[in-house]
Motif scaffolding. Structure first.
Motif, PDB file in Angstrom:
ATOM      1  N   ASN A  98       0.827  -1.214   0.000  1.00 12.42           N
ATOM      2  CA  ASN A  98       0.000   0.000   0.000  1.00 12.42           C
ATOM      3  C   ASN A  98       0.859   1.261   0.000  1.00 12.42           C
ATOM      4  O   ASN A  98       0.542   2.250  -0.678  1.00 12.42           O
ATOM      5  N   VAL A  99       1.925   1.252   0.797  1.00  9.65           N
ATOM      6  CA  VAL A  99       2.810   2.419   0.844  1.00  9.65           C
ATOM      7  C   VAL A  99       3.437   2.652  -0.532  1.00  9.65           C
ATOM      8  O   VAL A  99       3.526   3.797  -1.010  1.00  9.65           O
ATOM      9  N   VAL A 100       3.867   1.558  -1.176  1.00 10.94           N
ATOM     10  CA  VAL A 100       4.418   1.679  -2.533  1.00 10.94           C
ATOM     11  C   VAL A 100       3.351   2.217  -3.482  1.00 10.94           C
ATOM     12  O   VAL A 100       3.634   3.051  -4.358  1.00 10.94           O
ATOM     13  N   THR A 101       2.110   1.778  -3.315  1.00 16.07           N
ATOM     14  CA  THR A 101       1.008   2.263  -4.153  1.00 16.07           C
ATOM     15  C   THR A 101       0.825   3.764  -3.988  1.00 16.07           C
ATOM     16  O   THR A 101       0.616   4.498  -4.969  1.00 16.07           O
ATOM     17  N   ILE A 102       0.890   4.230  -2.754  1.00 15.66           N
ATOM     18  CA  ILE A 102       0.738   5.662  -2.493  1.00 15.66           C
ATOM     19  C   ILE A 102       1.834   6.455  -3.212  1.00 15.66           C
ATOM     20  O   ILE A 102       1.563   7.466  -3.868  1.00 15.66           O
ATOM     21  N   VAL A 103       3.072   5.980  -3.098  1.00 10.59           N
ATOM     22  CA  VAL A 103       4.189   6.672  -3.743  1.00 10.59           C
ATOM     23  C   VAL A 103       4.035   6.622  -5.260  1.00 10.59           C
ATOM     24  O   VAL A 103       4.206   7.644  -5.948  1.00 10.59           O
ATOM     25  N   GLN A 104       3.719   5.444  -5.789  1.00 17.12           N
ATOM     26  CA  GLN A 104       3.565   5.318  -7.240  1.00 17.12           C
ATOM     27  C   GLN A 104       2.400   6.159  -7.744  1.00 17.12           C
ATOM     28  O   GLN A 104       2.490   6.807  -8.798  1.00 17.12           O
ATOM     29  N   GLN A 105       1.297   6.166  -6.979  1.00 20.03           N
ATOM     30  CA  GLN A 105       0.133   6.952  -7.402  1.00 20.03           C
ATOM     31  C   GLN A 105       0.467   8.439  -7.428  1.00 20.03           C
ATOM     32  O   GLN A 105       0.102   9.151  -8.373  1.00 20.03           O
ATOM     33  N   TRP A 106       1.164   8.911  -6.426  1.00 17.71           N
ATOM     34  CA  TRP A 106       1.564  10.320  -6.387  1.00 17.71           C
ATOM     35  C   TRP A 106       2.458  10.649  -7.577  1.00 17.71           C
ATOM     36  O   TRP A 106       2.263  11.663  -8.250  1.00 17.71           O
ATOM     37  N   PHE A 107       3.428   9.775  -7.852  1.00 18.20           N
ATOM     38  CA  PHE A 107       4.359  10.030  -8.943  1.00 18.20           C
ATOM     39  C   PHE A 107       3.647   9.999 -10.298  1.00 18.20           C
ATOM     40  O   PHE A 107       3.865  10.886 -11.147  1.00 18.20           O
ATOM     41  N   ILE A 108       2.799   9.013 -10.508  1.00 15.91           N
ATOM     42  CA  ILE A 108       2.108   8.880 -11.795  1.00 15.91           C
ATOM     43  C   ILE A 108       1.166  10.052 -12.025  1.00 15.91           C
ATOM     44  O   ILE A 108       1.102  10.604 -13.135  1.00 15.91           O
ATOM     45  N   PHE A 109       0.449  10.462 -10.983  1.00 14.96           N
ATOM     46  CA  PHE A 109      -0.457  11.610 -11.133  1.00 14.96           C
ATOM     47  C   PHE A 109       0.316  12.896 -11.419  1.00 14.96           C
ATOM     48  O   PHE A 109      -0.165  13.772 -12.146  1.00 14.96           O
ATOM     49  N   ARG A 110       1.519  13.033 -10.832  1.00 11.08           N
ATOM     50  CA  ARG A 110       2.352  14.191 -11.144  1.00 11.08           C
ATOM     51  C   ARG A 110       2.737  14.187 -12.622  1.00 11.08           C
ATOM     52  O   ARG A 110       2.725  15.242 -13.281  1.00 11.08           O
ATOM     53  N   GLN A 111       3.046  12.996 -13.139  1.00  6.74           N
ATOM     54  CA  GLN A 111       3.380  12.884 -14.553  1.00  6.74           C
ATOM     55  C   GLN A 111       2.186  13.211 -15.439  1.00  6.74           C
ATOM     56  O   GLN A 111       2.313  13.874 -16.475  1.00  6.74           O
ATOM     57  N   LEU A 112       1.011  12.750 -15.017  1.00  9.87           N
ATOM     58  CA  LEU A 112      -0.204  13.018 -15.792  1.00  9.87           C
ATOM     59  C   LEU A 112      -0.559  14.504 -15.759  1.00  9.87           C
ATOM     60  O   LEU A 112      -1.076  15.050 -16.733  1.00  9.87           O
ATOM     61  N   GLU A 113      -0.296  15.146 -14.613  1.00  7.74           N
ATOM     62  CA  GLU A 113      -0.556  16.580 -14.512  1.00  7.74           C
ATOM     63  C   GLU A 113       0.325  17.360 -15.487  1.00  7.74           C
ATOM     64  O   GLU A 113      -0.112  18.346 -16.087  1.00  7.74           O
ATOM     65  N   LYS A 114       1.563  16.915 -15.669  1.00 10.37           N
ATOM     66  CA  LYS A 114       2.450  17.592 -16.610  1.00 10.37           C
ATOM     67  C   LYS A 114       1.923  17.480 -18.041  1.00 10.37           C
ATOM     68  O   LYS A 114       2.133  18.362 -18.858  1.00 10.37           O
ATOM     69  N   LYS A 115       1.243  16.350 -18.309  1.00 17.03           N
ATOM     70  CA  LYS A 115       0.651  16.158 -19.626  1.00 17.03           C
ATOM     71  C   LYS A 115      -0.713  16.821 -19.746  1.00 17.03           C
ATOM     72  O   LYS A 115      -1.308  16.848 -20.811  1.00 17.03           O
TER      73      LYS A 115
END
Length: 553
Positions: free
Chosen positions: A528-545
């Protein structure tokens, strides 16, 4: 499909699996409790029926002998108690394993008491076998009552002798080696008579069907299998449970093979001579409530004035896969990972490899989680991208709902057309969940079956990763991490009932995990902790797009 529905899917799959697992455990009728009349070691034994071998074989009570006694044989790994009548092993203690955590008592694998019997028997039957005599099984002579592997000694061999009325000398030997859980049981037949001697080696395990000390599964946790199992040239590994033994006797001829009695983390197994055609069999002693599984080797003939040696191996110990694989083909399969063994075995190898560096099994579980989630990252990224696209369609989906109202058929058609037009797969977010669930279930069995995790500490209050967290800290942290994931993934569910279910999912999961092994809860928490980190990172990438920002707005 957005994350809240995925969480609901996880819950459905998980609960369905656990209920099914418990049903598998409980569906068989419970055996009736049988009161054993056996009060002293080795008073009764079983040998194959007379029509299966040459010579007359008694199957009733064996008369007690005044000169019989118990002999202790010990190594650095095993402490055995052998009854000189028949030479059966009536007690086996595993010196490297405590009975309970921090206990001074060692784990007892074989025992022979009035309440429970689990013994390893062996002998020579056939036309001239000493264990087939009408007057009862032989009482072997032995020089001492206690034998111990000395410091600097690599092996210990204990001989016991019996001479029959015709002058044939039978020497039964037990050989134990340092750092091993294998007992080699051999017979030397010295025929000093005037006639040929024909004998047949057998080895068998006898166990009470009902164990008063056995612990079943708790809550939704399934209990480990206890009972007979075997391996043959046709079947690599097969359970033959107590119910099957009661209903029909196993009778299988095979080259090599082995028979065993399994229980949680530990196993006793006779390994038949691997270069011969052996017969595997079972029998149920209804009056004592005991099941027997054993093997018979081919008959051998010893000419007058000559001698011959026959032997078999007996594994008494924990389910150590690497060591058991060296002892006999497929013996390592007694570590039963169920139908997901093809996932569980690589997971255990990975866990074992990482533990060799991390030393601590809890750290190895954490590292395993990182590896598994790292491999799944492309799927996770695709999941969150799909979630973002689905959120972008929410205004159009709400417009469809207002347009068609309660007409579910037109609503479904409109949604499919919208998905097709926008090139969105509504199931795109489910694949990582469907991949992760088999991994979760496989790891569940790895942590359930791997004796290496028994009494393995993590840190502070977690002193055994194979049982639940005594203070429920890990389950609570796991529930909190689920709550964070929920907050990071704003729900688009409009149905009030679904919204309530989603809100209670962290609480429901926390309740389930209260009873799970600490190692499994640790895996899910770290995941779950890894999911939180990955979700934050992926959403940051999507925000840039600009994709996630549009979806959020």
């Amino acid at each position: 499909m957005e994350s809240q529905r995925n969480i609901l899917l996880i819950a459905l799959l998980l609960v369905s699996f656990l209920i099914w697992q418990q049903w598998q455990t409980d569906k068989a009728p419970q055996p009736e409790t049988a009161q054993s009349t056996q009060t002293s070691a080795g008073e009764e034994t079983f040998v194959p029926e007379a029509d299966q071998v040459s010579g007359e074989i008694p199957t009733g009570e064996v008369p007690a002998a005044a000169s019989r006694r118990l002999v202790t044989i010990g190594s650095d790994s095993l402490r055995l108690t052998v009854d000189t009548q028949g030479g059966d092993i009536v007690r086996a203690e595993l010196l490297e394993h405590d009975r309970t955590l921090d206990s001074d008592d060692k784990f007892v694998l074989l025992s022979n008491t009035s309440g429970f019997v689990h013994v390893a028997q062996s002998g020579l039957i056939g036309r001239d076998g000493p264990d087939g005599r009408a007057e009862g099984r032989p009482v072997y002579q032995v020089e001492q009552s206690d034998y111990q592997l000395a410091e600097g000694q690599d092996s210990l061999t204990v001989p016991m002798t019996f001479t029959n009325e015709q002058g044939v000398v039978f020497t039964k030997t037990f050989t134990l080696k340092r750092n091993e859980h294998v007992v080699e049981v051999g017979y030397r037949i010295d025929n000093q008579s005037a006639n040929p001697v024909q004998v047949q080696l057998y080895g068998q395990l006898k166990q009470s069907e009902t164990d008063p000390d056995a612990k079943g599964g708790s809550m939704l946790m399934a209990s480990a299998y206890r009972g007979p199992a075997y391996s043959s040239s046709e079947t690599r590994y097969s359970k033959y449970d107590f119910k099957e033994v009661r209903e029909a006797n196993l009778n299988r001829t095979t080259e090599g093979g082995w028979v065993s009695m399994l229980q949680h983390y530990f196993v006793s197994a006779w390994i038949a001579p691997q270069d011969q055609q052996n017969q595997l069999y079972t029998r149920f002693l209804a009056n004592q409530g005991q099941a027997i599984i054993g093997f018979k080797a081919p008959p051998v003939t010893v000419e007058p004035g000559s001698e011959q040696h026959v032997s078999a191996k007996l594994w008494l110990g924990p389910k150590l896969q690497d060591e058991m694989a060296e002892v006999a083909p497929n013996l390592d399969l007694t570590v039963d990972y169920g139908w997901l063994w093809f996932i569980a075995q690589p997971l255990f190898k990975l866990l074992q490899f990482l533990q060799s560096f991390a030393v601590n099994w809890g750290l190895a579980i954490i590292l395993t989680t990182f590896v598994v989630r790292g491999i799944m990252y492309p799927l996770t990224k695709a999941q969150y991208t799909s979630m973002a696209k689905m959120r972008m369609l929410q205004p159009k989906l709400l417009a469809l709902r207002e347009r068609y109202g309660d007409d579910r058929q037109k609503m479904s058609q409109g949604m499919m057309e919208l998905y097709k037009k926008e090139k969105v797969n509504p199931l795109g977010g489910c694949l990582p969940i469907l991949v992760q669930m088999p991994i979760f279930i496989a790891l569940y069995w790895v942590l359930m079956e791997s004796v290496e995790l028994r009494h393995a500490p993590f840190f502070l209050w977690i002193d055994d990763l194979s049982v639940r967290d005594p203070y429920f800290v890990l389950p609570i942290l796991m529930g909190a991490s689920m709550f964070v994931i929920q907050k990071m993934s704003p729900t688009t569910v409009t149905d009030p009932m679904q919204q309530k279910v989603m809100q209670f999912m962290p609480i429901i999961f926390t309740f389930f995990f209260l009873w799970f092994p600490a190692g499994l809860t640790l895996y899910w928490l770290v995941s779950n902790v890894v999911t939180i980190v990955q979700q934050w990172f992926i959403f940051r990438q999507l925000e840039k797009k600009g994709l996630h920002g549009k979806a959020a707005s």
